[in-house]
Write an enzyme that holds these catalytic residues in place. Structure first.
Site, PDB file in Angstrom:
ATOM      1  N   ASN A   7       6.295   5.530 -12.178  1.00 13.41           N
ATOM      2  CA  ASN A   7       5.641   4.844 -11.061  1.00 13.41           C
ATOM      3  C   ASN A   7       5.191   3.482 -11.585  1.00 13.41           C
ATOM      4  O   ASN A   7       4.151   3.376 -12.239  1.00 13.41           O
ATOM      5  CB  ASN A   7       4.459   5.688 -10.587  1.00 13.41           C
ATOM      6  CG  ASN A   7       3.757   5.085  -9.389  1.00 13.41           C
ATOM      7  OD1 ASN A   7       4.080   3.974  -8.952  1.00 13.41           O
ATOM      8  ND2 ASN A   7       2.779   5.801  -8.860  1.00 13.41           N
ATOM      9  N   ARG A  91       9.285   6.090  -8.282  1.00  9.04           N
ATOM     10  CA  ARG A  91       8.601   5.864  -7.012  1.00  9.04           C
ATOM     11  C   ARG A  91       8.884   4.426  -6.595  1.00  9.04           C
ATOM     12  O   ARG A  91       8.623   3.494  -7.366  1.00  9.04           O
ATOM     13  CB  ARG A  91       7.104   6.061  -7.207  1.00  9.04           C
ATOM     14  CG  ARG A  91       6.356   5.854  -5.937  1.00  9.04           C
ATOM     15  CD  ARG A  91       4.880   6.017  -6.131  1.00  9.04           C
ATOM     16  NE  ARG A  91       4.236   6.040  -4.827  1.00  9.04           N
ATOM     17  CZ  ARG A  91       2.939   6.138  -4.658  1.00  9.04           C
ATOM     18  NH1 ARG A  91       2.145   6.251  -5.686  1.00  9.04           N
ATOM     19  NH2 ARG A  91       2.437   6.148  -3.455  1.00  9.04           N
ATOM     20  N   HIS A 180       2.689   6.538   1.557  1.00 10.42           N
ATOM     21  CA  HIS A 180       2.281   7.859   1.059  1.00 10.42           C
ATOM     22  C   HIS A 180       3.277   8.920   1.516  1.00 10.42           C
ATOM     23  O   HIS A 180       2.937  10.100   1.603  1.00 10.42           O
ATOM     24  CB  HIS A 180       0.897   8.306   1.593  1.00 10.42           C
ATOM     25  CG  HIS A 180      -0.272   7.586   0.999  1.00 10.42           C
ATOM     26  ND1 HIS A 180      -1.404   7.331   1.740  1.00 10.42           N
ATOM     27  CD2 HIS A 180      -0.509   7.093  -0.226  1.00 10.42           C
ATOM     28  CE1 HIS A 180      -2.284   6.710   0.977  1.00 10.42           C
ATOM     29  NE2 HIS A 180      -1.759   6.543  -0.219  1.00 10.42           N
ATOM     30  N   ARG A 241      -9.682  -1.082   1.648  1.00 11.89           N
ATOM     31  CA  ARG A 241      -8.903  -1.662   2.751  1.00 11.89           C
ATOM     32  C   ARG A 241      -9.593  -1.382   4.083  1.00 11.89           C
ATOM     33  O   ARG A 241     -10.108  -0.279   4.290  1.00 11.89           O
ATOM     34  CB  ARG A 241      -7.489  -1.066   2.808  1.00 11.89           C
ATOM     35  CG  ARG A 241      -6.615  -1.423   1.616  1.00 11.89           C
ATOM     36  CD  ARG A 241      -5.171  -1.011   1.915  1.00 11.89           C
ATOM     37  NE  ARG A 241      -4.383  -1.049   0.715  1.00 11.89           N
ATOM     38  CZ  ARG A 241      -3.829   0.031   0.143  1.00 11.89           C
ATOM     39  NH1 ARG A 241      -3.969   1.225   0.682  1.00 11.89           N
ATOM     40  NH2 ARG A 241      -3.119  -0.102  -0.951  1.00 11.89           N
ATOM     41  N   GLU A 384       2.399  14.042  -6.190  1.00 16.82           N
ATOM     42  CA  GLU A 384       3.503  13.115  -5.914  1.00 16.82           C
ATOM     43  C   GLU A 384       4.537  13.115  -7.030  1.00 16.82           C
ATOM     44  O   GLU A 384       5.733  13.009  -6.775  1.00 16.82           O
ATOM     45  CB  GLU A 384       2.946  11.705  -5.666  1.00 16.82           C
ATOM     46  CG  GLU A 384       2.288  11.626  -4.301  1.00 16.82           C
ATOM     47  CD  GLU A 384       1.493  10.369  -4.064  1.00 16.82           C
ATOM     48  OE1 GLU A 384       0.410  10.236  -4.661  1.00 16.82           O
ATOM     49  OE2 GLU A 384       1.937   9.520  -3.282  1.00 16.82           O
TER      50      GLU A 384
END
Ligand code: ADP
Length: 397
Positions: A7, A91, A180, A241, A384
């Site tokens: 990743n 990823r 996601h 965010r 993940e």
């Protein structure tokens, strides 16, 4: 089979070496501050002490080399030769409208990742560099791209179109993509198995609540709507965010603070969310402690976060005309029992009943609803890296 999961971020690279036969993590680690002063590798092998190497990492290529060296090292390594790595799963943030599934990387795939640079300006370039660094270091080993946007590709136009002039969709592919996706797919899939739902028709809502937070609605395991948009900024209130705001806020702040649009977007991405409202922290543990101490803004931040999640759940129940299961995942969803409980307090109208004792537990697959609850409510820890390793294995076995 051994699969290396990578990743790559703009200045970091996380990895896990997974034995797919047993789904065991043989080693995991992190390269930090790539291209900056003070770069370091932290390598954590299973059953061996952690190894830290502080050394210049001018590029991702150097980082990948250090990771491979650590993996084969006689003392802290977990394999004897990089030839033991059967495939590498990467990823990749943005696959645009091109990929609704993971793919084995070839020149066309690399071109798409490049074409999507404008849609994922921080991540896609790093993801591509990570792929190319692995290709150089392990020629002939299959590289697989697992796109964060793939799950959202099953949305229909009524869910993904923004109501702006159509030419912007045609010219720039401006639409909702959702992110996601690897987590939403993994967790909705586990929900269907755990709760023994009908895998063709079941209606599932997954709340991925971490520092980045998003929510998805799926029918029969296919995404029909999700809260993040063209970028991960849209939707829920997050750690830093803003999530949904009136777009005119951007102009208002830019004009009144004499800032550029880029600068305002940076504020909306990095200085907003629960951090922005509270002024305390983006971390829910700090916020809960501050709220318990009487900090009013920390309490407003928590309440607003919870309220937004509950509103999205309500809208997705309407969009699907029902729901069979609602699942919590991510750092907050898996661990923060109070936040979970408060979100569910809004959902009594659905006939949801929470088992207070079960909801005190954390971090394992479980029901938190009572057996007579009309909708099942679950916690499913996301993974993940394992999801990427499984997708990679599917393509190369
Ligand atoms: P990321 O999006 O960075 O992967 P995570 O999924 O790791 O984020 O979630 C981080 C969030 O989870 C933080 O706000 C943190 O406070 C929260 N969290 C982690 N553990 C707990 C806990 N035991 N109780 C409450 N919140 C927790």
């Amino acid at each position: 089979m051994k699969v290396l999961v990578i990743n790559a971020g703009s200045s970091s690279l996380k990895y896990q070496m997974i034995e797919t036969d047993t789904e065991e993590v043989l080693a995991k680690g992190l390269c930090e501050r790539i291209g900056l002063d003070g770069s370091k590798l932290t390598h954590t092998p299973e059953n061996k002490p952690q190894y830290v190497e502080e050394k210049d990492m001018p590029t991702h290529k150097t980082a990948v080399k250090m990771v491979l060296d650590a993996l084969v090292h006689p003392e802290h390594g977990v394999i004897s030769d990089t030839g033991e790595i059967s495939a590498v799963g990467h990823r990749v943030l943005h696959g645009g409208q091109y990929y609704s599934d993971s793919v084995i990387v070839n020149d066309d795939v690399k071109k798409v990742i490049k074409d999507c640079f404008p849609l994922g300006p921080l991540h896609n370039p790093a993801n591509l560099i990570g792929i190319e660094a692995c290709e150089d270091a392990m020629p002939g080993t299959p590289q697989v791209a697992v796109f964060d946007t793939a799950f959202g590709q099953s949305m229909s136009p009524k869910a993904y179109m923004y109501a702006i002039p159509y030419k912007f969709y045609e010219k720039y592919s401006i639409r909702k993509y959702g992110f996601h996706g690897t987590s939403h797919k993994f967790v909705s899939g586990r929900t269907i198995k755990f709760a023994e739902l009908d895998k063709n028709d079941c209606k599932v809502i997954v709340c991925h609540l971490g520092n980045g937070a998003s929510i998805s609605a799926s029918i029969g395991g296919k995404c029909v709507d999700t809260s993040m948009g063209l970028t991960p900024l849209e939707g829920l209130i997050m750690g830093t965010r803003s999530g949904d705001v009136d777009a005119a806020v951007v102009q208002f702040i830019a004009d009144n603070e004499n800032l550029t649009v880029d600068e305002v977007l940076n504020i909306l991405n990095k200085e907003s969310g629960v951090l922005g409202i509270s002024g305390v922290s983006s971390d829910f543990r700090d916020l809960s402690a501050a709220a318990a101490d009487g900090n009013e803004r920390a309490q407003i931040a928590l309440d607003a976060f919870i309220y937004r999640v509950a509103k999205y759940i309500g809208s997705y129940v309407a969009a699907m005309n029902g729901v069979d299961a609602i699942t919590f995942t991510g750092g907050i969803g898996e661990n923060d029992c109070a936040t979970r409980g408060k979100i569910c307090e809004y959902l009594g109208y659905l006939g949801i009943k929470i088992d207070e004792e079960s909801n005190k537990l954390r971090g394992k697959e479980m029901y938190i609803s009572t057996p007579d609850s009309k909708v099942k409510v679950l916690v499913i820890p996301t993974n993940e890296e394992l999801a990427i390793a499984r997708e990679t294995l599917e393509l190369v076995k």
